[in-house]
Motif scaffolding. Structure first.
Motif, PDB file in Angstrom:
ATOM      1  N   GLN A  21      -6.706   8.985 -14.584  1.00 53.51           N
ATOM      2  CA  GLN A  21      -6.109   7.849 -13.863  1.00 53.51           C
ATOM      3  C   GLN A  21      -6.168   8.121 -12.362  1.00 53.51           C
ATOM      4  OE1 GLN A  21      -1.912   8.037 -13.676  1.00 53.51           O
ATOM      5  NE2 GLN A  21      -1.588   5.928 -13.011  1.00 53.51           N
ATOM      6  N   GLU A  81      -4.710   0.539 -10.577  1.00 55.00           N
ATOM      7  CA  GLU A  81      -4.714   1.810 -11.288  1.00 55.00           C
ATOM      8  C   GLU A  81      -5.550   1.814 -12.556  1.00 55.00           C
ATOM      9  OE1 GLU A  81      -0.897   2.995 -13.011  1.00 55.00           O
ATOM     10  OE2 GLU A  81      -0.012   1.176 -12.205  1.00 55.00           O
ATOM     11  N   ASP A 133       1.467  11.068 -11.132  1.00 53.53           N
ATOM     12  CA  ASP A 133       1.703   9.689 -10.686  1.00 53.53           C
ATOM     13  C   ASP A 133       3.055   9.655  -9.993  1.00 53.53           C
ATOM     14  OD1 ASP A 133       2.021   6.938 -10.392  1.00 53.53           O
ATOM     15  OD2 ASP A 133       1.198   6.478 -12.370  1.00 53.53           O
ATOM     16  N   GLU A 144      -4.896   5.960  -8.705  1.00 51.29           N
ATOM     17  CA  GLU A 144      -4.134   4.780  -8.281  1.00 51.29           C
ATOM     18  C   GLU A 144      -3.880   4.788  -6.776  1.00 51.29           C
ATOM     19  OE1 GLU A 144      -0.178   4.567  -9.985  1.00 51.29           O
ATOM     20  OE2 GLU A 144      -0.004   2.426  -9.532  1.00 51.29           O
ATOM     21  N   PHE A 170      10.110   6.002  -8.313  1.00 55.30           N
ATOM     22  CA  PHE A 170      10.247   6.203  -9.764  1.00 55.30           C
ATOM     23  C   PHE A 170      10.080   7.696  -9.989  1.00 55.30           C
ATOM     24  CE2 PHE A 170       5.864   5.131  -8.758  1.00 55.30           C
ATOM     25  CZ  PHE A 170       5.151   6.155  -9.350  1.00 55.30           C
ATOM     26  N   ASP A 203       3.006   3.374  -4.686  1.00 58.25           N
ATOM     27  CA  ASP A 203       2.745   3.948  -6.002  1.00 58.25           C
ATOM     28  C   ASP A 203       1.324   4.504  -5.981  1.00 58.25           C
ATOM     29  OD1 ASP A 203       2.466   4.355  -8.750  1.00 58.25           O
ATOM     30  OD2 ASP A 203       2.791   2.259  -9.312  1.00 58.25           O
ATOM     31  N   THR A 204       1.133   5.777  -6.362  1.00 60.60           N
ATOM     32  CA  THR A 204      -0.207   6.375  -6.290  1.00 60.60           C
ATOM     33  C   THR A 204      -0.360   7.485  -7.330  1.00 60.60           C
ATOM     34  OG1 THR A 204      -1.827   7.399  -4.786  1.00 60.60           O
ATOM     35  CG2 THR A 204       0.467   8.004  -4.434  1.00 60.60           C
TER      36      THR A 204
HETATM   37 MN    MN Z   1       1.792   4.880 -10.652  1.00 57.50          MN
END
Ligand code: MN
Ligand code: MN
Length: 300
Positions: free
Chosen positions: A281, A189, A85, A283, A53, A96-97
């Motif tokens: 955040q 997350e 992100d 994640e 993404f 995803d991180t």
């Molecule tokens: Mn993410």
């Protein structure tokens, strides 16, 4: 999950982690948001994977869903709290991180509490556990430190070519969300804030994904763009920067907008903290294999 699939997720996760660190390193007062995101995305591409993404770079009270546009001049302000992100995929095996970087010491406790809540969630994450219980752990960790979790954001099940594959990992206790099962991949997350603890949709939309194309009457331009989107991204999210080679920028923007209005594309509006609180955040992506839970987006 086969061993081959697991290997691909491990590789994808490692690349995402390297990209997250490249992005975090580029976060500085006065740096262009565009440059930070391009540094992170470049790391993914040069490692032989693809971004799953568009890099999200969200500042202060922005929680998520800002990705720089073509020619974006937005810069990171002084004393900013910046979320990077990012995600990678290899052949649809998505990871995803995210990390938060604060340019102001006043927010170190918020960052620490949010990171702690992620670590607590991961140590409680296992096969057979209720997803709602993970939310309870996140909520408790943040509240004990004097902050609030953002209750309308959370983690998610990941499947091949599906970033958000249904099951939800809440950041507060919730009933009836189902249980964690072996073989599954999840993004966890937590978002912590000194604000209201929920996000609202802003006006800006910079991230899109393909929704459905049935029974739509499309112009030639829309058909052309749609074909490129299907080939390049399938149903994974994308942004206009990744289509800059397909048509002239004004036409591209207009065509994306009309595809969105016709319901062919889904738009992800900027998410803003309800009371303009500062948001942190963290994640990670985890894979559940029997009794083991492997964090695949950690750098060793
Ligand atoms: Mn993410
Ligand atoms: Mn996620």
């Amino acid at each position: 999950m086969t061993d081959e699939e697991y290997e691909l997720i491990l590789k994808s996760g490692r690349i995402a982690a390297k990209a997250r660190e490249a992005g975090a390193k580029a976060v500085k007062e006065g740096a262009k948001v565009l440059d930070v995101c391009e540094a992170a995305e470049r790391e993914i591409i040069s490692s032989g994977a693809k971004p799953s993404f568009p890099c999200n770079l969200s500042i202060n009270y922005e929680a998520a869903h800002y990705s720089p546009v073509i020619g974006d001049q937005k810069v990171i302000p002084e004393r900013a709290v910046v979320k990077v992100d990012i995600g990678a995929h290899i052949d649809g095996y998505v990871t995803d991180t995210a990390v938060t970087v604060s340019l102001d010491d006043r927010f170190s406790r918020l960052l620490e509490a949010t990171r702690d809540s992620l670590m607590a969630a991961i140590s409680n994450f296992k096969s057979g556990r209720e997803l709602g219980e993970i939310g309870r752990v996140i909520e408790r960790t943040l509240k004990l430190a004097g902050f609030k979790p953002i209750r309308n954001l959370g983690g998610h099940l990941i499947r091949r070519y599906e970033l958000h594959a249904g099951a939800f990992v809440p950041n507060v206790f919730e009933r009836g969300l189902g249980i964690v099962r072996t073989g599954e991949t999840y993004a966890i997350e937590p978002f912590g804030t000194d604000g209201e603890g929920m996000v609202n949709e802003g006006k800006e939309v910079t991230i899109f994904s393909l929704k459905g194309v049935r029974n739509k009457i499309l112009t030639e331009e829309e058909k052309t763009l749609l074909q490129i989107i299907e080939e390049r991204f399938k149903t994974l999210p994308f942004t206009e920067r990744w289509l800059s080679d397909s048509m002239e920028v004004q036409t591209l923007r207009a065509t994306m907008k009309s595809l969105w209005r016709k319901g062919v594309l889904m738009g992800y509006p900027l998410l803003v903290e309800g009371r303009m609180g500062t948001v942190a955040q963290f994640e990670h992506t985890v894979v559940v294999r029997g009794d083991e839970v492997k964090v695949v987006t950690e750098l060793d």
